[in-house]
Design an enzyme around this catalytic site. Structure first.
Site, PDB file in Angstrom:
ATOM      1  CB  SER A  30      -0.881   0.057   1.251  1.00 34.35           C
ATOM      2  OG  SER A  30      -1.673  -1.072   1.363  1.00 34.35           O
ATOM      3  CG  HIS A  61      -2.947  -2.265  -3.585  1.00 35.37           C
ATOM      4  ND1 HIS A  61      -2.014  -3.208  -3.259  1.00 35.37           N
ATOM      5  CD2 HIS A  61      -3.305  -1.685  -2.427  1.00 35.37           C
ATOM      6  CE1 HIS A  61      -1.818  -3.193  -1.953  1.00 35.37           C
ATOM      7  NE2 HIS A  61      -2.597  -2.282  -1.428  1.00 35.37           N
ATOM      8  CG  HIS A  83      -4.368  -7.464   0.686  1.00 33.95           C
ATOM      9  ND1 HIS A  83      -4.432  -6.616  -0.400  1.00 33.95           N
ATOM     10  CD2 HIS A  83      -3.338  -7.030   1.451  1.00 33.95           C
ATOM     11  CE1 HIS A  83      -3.474  -5.703  -0.280  1.00 33.95           C
ATOM     12  NE2 HIS A  83      -2.795  -5.935   0.817  1.00 33.95           N
ATOM     13  CE1 TYR A  85      -8.170  -5.941   2.016  1.00 31.31           C
ATOM     14  CE2 TYR A  85      -6.271  -6.518   3.361  1.00 31.31           C
ATOM     15  CZ  TYR A  85      -6.871  -5.714   2.410  1.00 31.31           C
ATOM     16  OH  TYR A  85      -6.175  -4.673   1.861  1.00 31.31           O
ATOM     17  CD  GLU A  86      -7.690  -7.411  -2.435  1.00 29.37           C
ATOM     18  OE1 GLU A  86      -8.136  -6.790  -3.412  1.00 29.37           O
ATOM     19  OE2 GLU A  86      -6.505  -7.800  -2.342  1.00 29.37           O
ATOM     20  CB  ALA A 113       1.424  -0.013   5.051  1.00 27.49           C
ATOM     21  CG  MET A 211      -4.448  -6.495   7.507  1.00 26.37           C
ATOM     22  SD  MET A 211      -5.850  -5.495   7.004  1.00 26.37           S
ATOM     23  CE  MET A 211      -6.109  -4.509   8.493  1.00 26.37           C
ATOM     24  CB  SER A 212       0.060  -8.243   3.050  1.00 24.37           C
ATOM     25  OG  SER A 212       1.095  -7.388   3.523  1.00 24.37           O
ATOM     26  CG  ASN A 235      -1.071   2.333  11.862  1.00 30.25           C
ATOM     27  OD1 ASN A 235      -0.859   1.873  10.735  1.00 30.25           O
ATOM     28  ND2 ASN A 235      -1.553   1.604  12.842  1.00 30.25           N
ATOM     29  CG  HIS A 247      -7.038   2.662   3.940  1.00 34.15           C
ATOM     30  ND1 HIS A 247      -5.996   1.761   3.934  1.00 34.15           N
ATOM     31  CD2 HIS A 247      -7.219   3.015   2.648  1.00 34.15           C
ATOM     32  CE1 HIS A 247      -5.572   1.581   2.689  1.00 34.15           C
ATOM     33  NE2 HIS A 247      -6.297   2.338   1.891  1.00 34.15           N
TER      34      HIS A 247
HETATM   35  N1  HPA Z   1      -2.942  -3.255  11.605  1.00 29.37           N
HETATM   36  C1  HPA Z   1      -3.006  -4.104  10.567  1.00 29.37           C
HETATM   37  N2  HPA Z   1      -2.604  -3.796   9.358  1.00 29.37           N
HETATM   38  C2  HPA Z   1      -2.091  -2.572   9.150  1.00 29.37           C
HETATM   39  C3  HPA Z   1      -1.991  -1.624  10.182  1.00 29.37           C
HETATM   40  C4  HPA Z   1      -2.436  -1.990  11.487  1.00 29.37           C
HETATM   41  O1  HPA Z   1      -2.371  -1.226  12.458  1.00 29.37           O
HETATM   42  N3  HPA Z   1      -1.452  -0.506   9.643  1.00 29.37           N
HETATM   43  C5  HPA Z   1      -1.212  -0.778   8.329  1.00 29.37           C
HETATM   44  N4  HPA Z   1      -1.606  -2.022   8.032  1.00 29.37           N
END
Ligand code: HPA
Length: 277
Positions: A30, A61, A83, A85-86, A113, A211-212, A235, A247
């Site tokens: 991302s 993406h 991903h 989750y998709e 990320a 998540m990847s 973050n 996001h």
């Molecule tokens: N959690 C999960 N996936 C993420 C995060 C997070 O805080 N930040 C960026 N991708």
């Protein structure tokens, strides 16, 4: 159709469009796809045109494979990834890694990320992934094993190459870029973690959550590739600051750290190319 047959078709299509063999694969997460814009004499193949490729749906993406030269190396870069989750299966998520492997790619640089779990981390930090925790409750290698692709029970004791991590570490030092090292935990998403889950992740030894990456690394290791992983800490994970998580914040920080990320990746590639020579 078997994965091998599907892979063969994708490879044939790609090889009919490129004239060199990529040695290095890049998976750009991302907001980190900009690195592919630096590739010289690029050949761009859209995922939707490659046989067997799923199509990416998430914002930020692009969804294409970019081939060409970067810092003296022939690379294949995924601008956008798939991903879990998709709604894709982990076999679909990792299909591009199988294809890169079949094309001759020997090493994989994966980026993402991620949320910082380690209290010493700050948003905007870059982290070399030393190890991972697969918290997806699934594994892309479940099912019949094709011994031509890799072993039934692949060793994961050094999934992330110590040699490549050292090169990245030295590259960061030479550029005066603050670099962290740690363990990446993959959760399914798409919901971000709860504060309790973030505390759990920390107790379990995670430094960052995302998540990847983990499925891709498992398949890369299965196929005998060397792996370097870089997380952009976009973050601090949920509950660590007294504010909600979005996001937009993730994309915002990623774009701020883009410059350092680009410098680090290019210098790392340059040093790897030197070692190759
Ligand atoms: N959690 C999960 N996936 C993420 C995060 C997070 O805080 N930040 C960026 N991708």
């Amino acid at each position: 159709m078997s994965i091998q047959q599907q892979t063969k078709e994708a490879v044939q299509y790609i090889q009919s469009n490129i004239s060199t063999v990529p040695s290095t694969g890049l998976v750009l997460g991302s907001g980190l796809g900009v690195l592919a814009d630096e590739i010289k004499n690029p050949v761009v193949l859209k995922y939707e045109d490659i046989p067997g490729f799923p199509v990416s749906t998430v914002e930020g993406h692009a969804g294409q494979l970019v081939f060409g030269e970067l810092e003296g190396m022939q690379v294949a870069a995924m601008q956008g990834r798939f991903h879990y989750y998709e709604g894709y299966s982990l076999q679909e998520v990792t299909f591009p890694i199988r294809v890169m492997n079949a094309l001759g790619v020997k090493r994989l640089l994966v980026t993402n990320a991620a949320g910082g779990v380690n209290h010493d981390f700050e948003p905007g930090d870059l982290m070399i992934i030393d190890d991972h925790i697969n918290w997806l409750g699934a594994n892309p290698l479940i099912g019949e094993n094709d011994a031509e692709l890799g072993p039934r029970f692949p060793d994961m004791s050094s999934a992330y190459s110590k040699g490549l991590a050292k090169i990245a570490d030295e590259a960061a030092l030479s550029l005066n870029i603050r670099i962290q090292r740690g363990t990446y935990m993959a959760n399914t998403g798409p919901a971000y973690e709860t504060p309790a889950e973030v505390r759990m992740a920390r107790v379990l030894g995670a430094d960052a959550v995302g998540m990847s990456t983990v499925p891709e690394v498992i398949v890369a290791v299965h196929g005998g590739m060397e792996v370097l992983g870089i997380s952009c800490i976009s973050n601090l994970a949920a509950g660590m600051l007294d504010q909600p998580l979005s996001h937009d914040e993730v994309m915002d920080t990623t774009s701020k750290v883009q410059e350092d990320f680009l410098k680090l990746m290019k210098e790392t590639l340059r040093r790897i190319a030197q070692e190759d020579a």
